[in-house]
Design a protein around this motif. Structure first.
Motif, PDB file in Angstrom:
ATOM      1  N   CYS A  13       0.835  -1.215   0.000  1.00 21.82           N
ATOM      2  CA  CYS A  13       0.000   0.000   0.000  1.00 21.82           C
ATOM      3  C   CYS A  13       0.865   1.257   0.000  1.00 21.82           C
ATOM      4  O   CYS A  13       0.615   2.185  -0.780  1.00 21.82           O
ATOM      5  CB  CYS A  13      -0.930   0.016   1.208  1.00 21.82           C
ATOM      6  N   GLU A  17       0.993   4.011  -3.019  1.00 25.19           N
ATOM      7  CA  GLU A  17       0.661   5.424  -2.763  1.00 25.19           C
ATOM      8  C   GLU A  17       1.773   6.332  -3.271  1.00 25.19           C
ATOM      9  O   GLU A  17       1.517   7.383  -3.851  1.00 25.19           O
ATOM     10  CB  GLU A  17       0.400   5.672  -1.272  1.00 25.19           C
ATOM     11  N   VAL A  43      -6.619   5.567  -7.394  1.00 23.44           N
ATOM     12  CA  VAL A  43      -6.954   5.174  -6.026  1.00 23.44           C
ATOM     13  C   VAL A  43      -6.203   3.895  -5.694  1.00 23.44           C
ATOM     14  O   VAL A  43      -6.167   2.967  -6.497  1.00 23.44           O
ATOM     15  CB  VAL A  43      -8.478   4.909  -5.887  1.00 23.44           C
ATOM     16  N   VAL A  44      -5.610   3.856  -4.511  1.00 26.93           N
ATOM     17  CA  VAL A  44      -4.992   2.632  -4.024  1.00 26.93           C
ATOM     18  C   VAL A  44      -6.026   1.933  -3.150  1.00 26.93           C
ATOM     19  O   VAL A  44      -6.538   2.505  -2.199  1.00 26.93           O
ATOM     20  CB  VAL A  44      -3.708   2.916  -3.217  1.00 26.93           C
ATOM     21  N   GLU A  45      -6.319   0.686  -3.521  1.00 28.87           N
ATOM     22  CA  GLU A  45      -7.305  -0.094  -2.774  1.00 28.87           C
ATOM     23  C   GLU A  45      -6.600  -1.292  -2.138  1.00 28.87           C
ATOM     24  O   GLU A  45      -5.978  -2.090  -2.826  1.00 28.87           O
ATOM     25  CB  GLU A  45      -8.403  -0.585  -3.714  1.00 28.87           C
ATOM     26  N   GLU A  46      -6.718  -1.383  -0.818  1.00 25.28           N
ATOM     27  CA  GLU A  46      -6.146  -2.535  -0.120  1.00 25.28           C
ATOM     28  C   GLU A  46      -7.021  -3.754  -0.380  1.00 25.28           C
ATOM     29  O   GLU A  46      -8.244  -3.669  -0.360  1.00 25.28           O
ATOM     30  CB  GLU A  46      -6.089  -2.239   1.377  1.00 25.28           C
ATOM     31  N   THR A  47      -6.362  -4.879  -0.646  1.00 27.03           N
ATOM     32  CA  THR A  47      -7.070  -6.125  -0.889  1.00 27.03           C
ATOM     33  C   THR A  47      -6.670  -7.141   0.178  1.00 27.03           C
ATOM     34  O   THR A  47      -5.823  -6.854   1.035  1.00 27.03           O
ATOM     35  CB  THR A  47      -6.737  -6.703  -2.278  1.00 27.03           C
ATOM     36  N   ALA A  51      -2.566  -4.921  -2.513  1.00 24.76           N
ATOM     37  CA  ALA A  51      -3.242  -3.682  -2.892  1.00 24.76           C
ATOM     38  C   ALA A  51      -3.245  -3.560  -4.407  1.00 24.76           C
ATOM     39  O   ALA A  51      -2.461  -4.211  -5.098  1.00 24.76           O
ATOM     40  CB  ALA A  51      -2.563  -2.471  -2.262  1.00 24.76           C
ATOM     41  N   TRP A  54      -5.773   1.623  -8.914  1.00 24.83           N
ATOM     42  CA  TRP A  54      -6.803   1.746  -9.945  1.00 24.83           C
ATOM     43  C   TRP A  54      -6.740   3.119 -10.595  1.00 24.83           C
ATOM     44  O   TRP A  54      -6.398   4.103  -9.957  1.00 24.83           O
ATOM     45  CB  TRP A  54      -8.212   1.610  -9.339  1.00 24.83           C
TER      46      TRP A  54
END
Length: 157
Positions: A13, A17, A43-47, A51, A54
């Protein structure tokens, strides 16, 4: 083990970023900002496993431009909005937008036609992957060292 997993996710993450910030800076430096929608779409999306960074579909053409071919219905309206966002003023905006849209459809954008490439994200992708791998490897090295220390202490007892 959960701590190790959360450390890895945090690293991914953090690095994504950082990558996002560098991409935005290059995008802005290239003078590509019109409405800001593309920039703001990053956008950084944590999975569960790490991460994802997008961005909207249009992001791909920032480096190479748009090739000629089929365009969306009402493309000239998109060009009109782009003109407004960029502050481009002409005597007959609808006609101008229509002609620009037609030129892009038949020949591609100027960036595409020039054969040049804007370095917005490509060069940074591999570097970011290497940094992520290096940081994660250090976490695993520390974990293995911790396991070895515990194992050696048990042998002495």
């Amino acid at each position: 083990m959960e701590s190790l997993r959360s450390d890895v996710i945090r690293i991914v993450c953090d690095e994504l970023e950082e990558l996002k910030g560098r991409i935005i800076a290059r995008h802005e430096a290239a003078g590509q900002i019109a409405s800001g929608k593309t920039r703001d779409s990053l956008v950084v999306e944590e999975t569960e496993d790490g991460a994802i960074l997008w961005g909207r579909q249009a992001f791909g053409v920032l480096e190479t431009g748009r090739k000629s071919g089929k365009v969306p219905k009402g493309f000239y309206k998109i060009i009109e909005q782009w003109m407004d966002d960029k502050g481009i003023k002409v005597d007959r905006p609808k006609s101008f937008a229509y002609l620009v849209a037609r030129k892009i459809a038949s020949e591609g954008t100027q960036l595409y036609r020039s054969g040049q490439k804007e370095d917005i994200y490509s060069s940074d992708m591999e570097d970011t992957i290497e940094v992520i791998m290096s940081r994660i490897l250090r976490v695993f090295d520390a974990e293995v060292e911790h396991i070895n220390l515990n194992f050696n202490e048990e042998e002495r007892v």
